[in-house]
Design an enzyme around this catalytic site. Structure first.
Site, PDB file in Angstrom:
ATOM      1  N   ASP A   1       1.822   3.914   3.363  1.00 56.10           N
ATOM      2  CA  ASP A   1       1.268   5.187   1.842  1.00 56.10           C
ATOM      3  C   ASP A   1       0.933   6.115   1.640  1.00 56.10           C
ATOM      4  O   ASP A   1       2.043   5.939   0.009  1.00 56.10           O
ATOM      5  CB  ASP A   1      -0.210   5.374   3.477  1.00 56.10           C
ATOM      6  CG  ASP A   1      -1.350   5.970   3.220  1.00 56.10           C
ATOM      7  OD1 ASP A   1      -1.714   5.534   1.665  1.00 56.10           O
ATOM      8  OD2 ASP A   1      -2.359   5.775   4.088  1.00 56.10           O
ATOM      9  N   ASP A   2       1.350   6.377   2.266  1.00 55.76           N
ATOM     10  CA  ASP A   2       2.341   8.466   1.617  1.00 55.76           C
ATOM     11  C   ASP A   2       3.333   8.972   2.012  1.00 55.76           C
ATOM     12  O   ASP A   2       3.624   9.518   3.501  1.00 55.76           O
ATOM     13  CB  ASP A   2       1.450   9.475   1.108  1.00 55.76           C
ATOM     14  CG  ASP A   2       0.048   8.954   0.696  1.00 55.76           C
ATOM     15  OD1 ASP A   2      -0.049   8.564  -1.144  1.00 55.76           O
ATOM     16  OD2 ASP A   2      -1.119   9.001   1.088  1.00 55.76           O
TER      17      ASP A   2
ATOM     18  N   HIS B   1       0.911  -1.341   0.048  1.00 54.51           N
ATOM     19  CA  HIS B   1       0.251  -0.181  -0.094  1.00 54.51           C
ATOM     20  C   HIS B   1       1.141   1.129  -0.060  1.00 54.51           C
ATOM     21  O   HIS B   1       1.346   2.612   1.302  1.00 54.51           O
ATOM     22  CB  HIS B   1      -1.314  -0.086   0.985  1.00 54.51           C
ATOM     23  CG  HIS B   1      -1.978   1.096   0.890  1.00 54.51           C
ATOM     24  ND1 HIS B   1      -3.394   1.008   1.976  1.00 54.51           N
ATOM     25  CD2 HIS B   1      -1.630   2.313   0.703  1.00 54.51           C
ATOM     26  CE1 HIS B   1      -3.492   2.272   1.925  1.00 54.51           C
ATOM     27  NE2 HIS B   1      -3.151   2.826   1.328  1.00 54.51           N
TER      28      HIS B   1
ATOM     29  N   GLU C   1     -11.488   3.129   6.527  1.00 55.78           N
ATOM     30  CA  GLU C   1     -10.195   4.360   7.301  1.00 55.78           C
ATOM     31  C   GLU C   1     -10.700   5.458   8.014  1.00 55.78           C
ATOM     32  O   GLU C   1     -10.879   5.429   8.823  1.00 55.78           O
ATOM     33  CB  GLU C   1      -9.379   4.402   6.359  1.00 55.78           C
ATOM     34  CG  GLU C   1      -8.436   5.882   7.099  1.00 55.78           C
ATOM     35  CD  GLU C   1      -6.942   6.505   5.482  1.00 55.78           C
ATOM     36  OE1 GLU C   1      -6.389   7.141   5.540  1.00 55.78           O
ATOM     37  OE2 GLU C   1      -7.636   6.854   4.556  1.00 55.78           O
TER      38      GLU C   1
END
Length: 335
Positions: free
Chosen positions: A280-281, A19, A202
């Site tokens: 994620d980011d 992810h 989320e």
């Protein structure tokens, strides 16, 4: 093992990341360099101001900054540099396999097509594969705040590049954009032989996880931490072993949990769900994959056997070939 020993141990383990948004790995330094290259005026005077802007307080304020950052990506070499920088980080963190999400609509909405970003991505991926054997697959994500028709047009525009794409995904603002909104385009993707993943649970409710499973027929749930709100869903996820690609630092940065000590990843793991750890980011949320593992070690009563299970889950939940998985898991078990 004490905390420092656990951190050292997990840092050198071969790992998988499932992810990761490539646009979310844009570091402030590269953002400023590319803005200067393309003479784009950003609302920041220097790198320090960019870094201070990363103190957002919810998903939407993050997304606003995320799309602003992506505006500096213009030509093939920009996309090559973005991908290359992240893959170098994989080498540093011993992430031997990664499945990277990219957002075509973030670029096509600006008039930048697949013929610009895909060659840039592919050049970096091939270079990393040749230089140190990096394994990498691409997931094409649709922006859920846009229409399903836009997603369908994106899928159609990707035709020439489908051999380089393993799956489709669904990301961006979750609230008010349930999975059922994208039933048709996911059905089309399935017919094309693409695997499916989707962000759900989320900021959105547990119902969105059901929607991703039932309406979109996904192989994996991205995030999924709100599954804990629904006992029937928990029972289903234990039985089905649908993987959850959990992102601890992201969850705390976006206030899904106020503090890492409150994170439920260990609870989900102990219940028998197939949870995994991901970044994620990373440039926006304060850390890459090892940083996420280290944060869990710092703030949760996590032990070596938990970390082993999380790492093995990531291999098992991946879209690698069975042979590739067995090779790495065999090395892991014999190590």
């Amino acid at each position: 093992m004490n905390k420092n020993e656990l951190k050292k141990w997990v840092s050198v383990l071969p790992k998988v990341e499932l992810h990761l948004h490539i646009e979310g790995s844009l570091e402030p330094e590269l953002m400023m360099t590319l803005a200067k290259k393309h003479q784009i005026k950003l609302p920041y005077a220097n790198i320090e101001e960019v870094k201070s802007a990363y103190n957002f307080d919810n998903l939407q304020s993050f997304l606003d900054l995320y799309y602003l950052g992506a505006s500096v990506l213009k030509d093939e070499d920009d996309f090559y540099q973005l991908m290359w920088n992240y893959l170098l980080k994989c080498k540093e963190d011993n992430v031997v396999h990664v499945e990277i999400m990219f957002d075509p609509q973030t670029h096509t909405e600006r008039g930048i097509g697949f013929d610009v970003f895909m060659p840039g991505f592919k050049r970096a991926i091939q270079q990393a594969q040749q230089q140190w054997g990096q394994s990498c697959l691409l997931i094409m994500s649709f922006l859920r705040h846009l229409t399903e028709q836009s997603a369908i047009e994106t899928l159609q525009a990707s035709t020439a590049y489908l051999k380089d794409i393993i799956a489709v995904g669904l990301d961006s603002g979750e609230l008010g954009n349930p999975p059922e909104k994208f039933t048709q385009v996911f059905k089309m993707a399935k017919e094309l032989g693409l695997k499916r993943v989707a962000h759900a649970g989320e900021e959105g409710p547990a119902d969105y996880i059901w929607g991703a499973i039932n309406a979109l027929d996904v192989h994996r749930i991205d995030h999924g931490v709100r599954s804990i709100d629904d006992p029937q869903l928990i029972a289903h996820l234990i039985d089905s072993q649908h993987p959850l690609t959990v992102c601890p630092l992201s969850n705390t940065k976006l206030k899904v949990f106020d503090h890492m000590q409150e994170h439920n990843i260990l609870t989900l793991l102990d219940l028998g769900l197939m949870v995994t750890v991901n970044a994620d980011d990373p440039s926006y949320f304060g850390g890459y994959l090892n940083d996420n593992y280290h944060a869990l070690i710092d703030h949760l009563p996590i032990e070596k056997h938990h970390l082993e299970q999380l790492v093995k889950n990531s291999f098992n939940a991946s879209f690698m070939t069975t042979e590739h998985k067995q090779k790495w898991l065999g090395e892991f078990n014999s190590g």
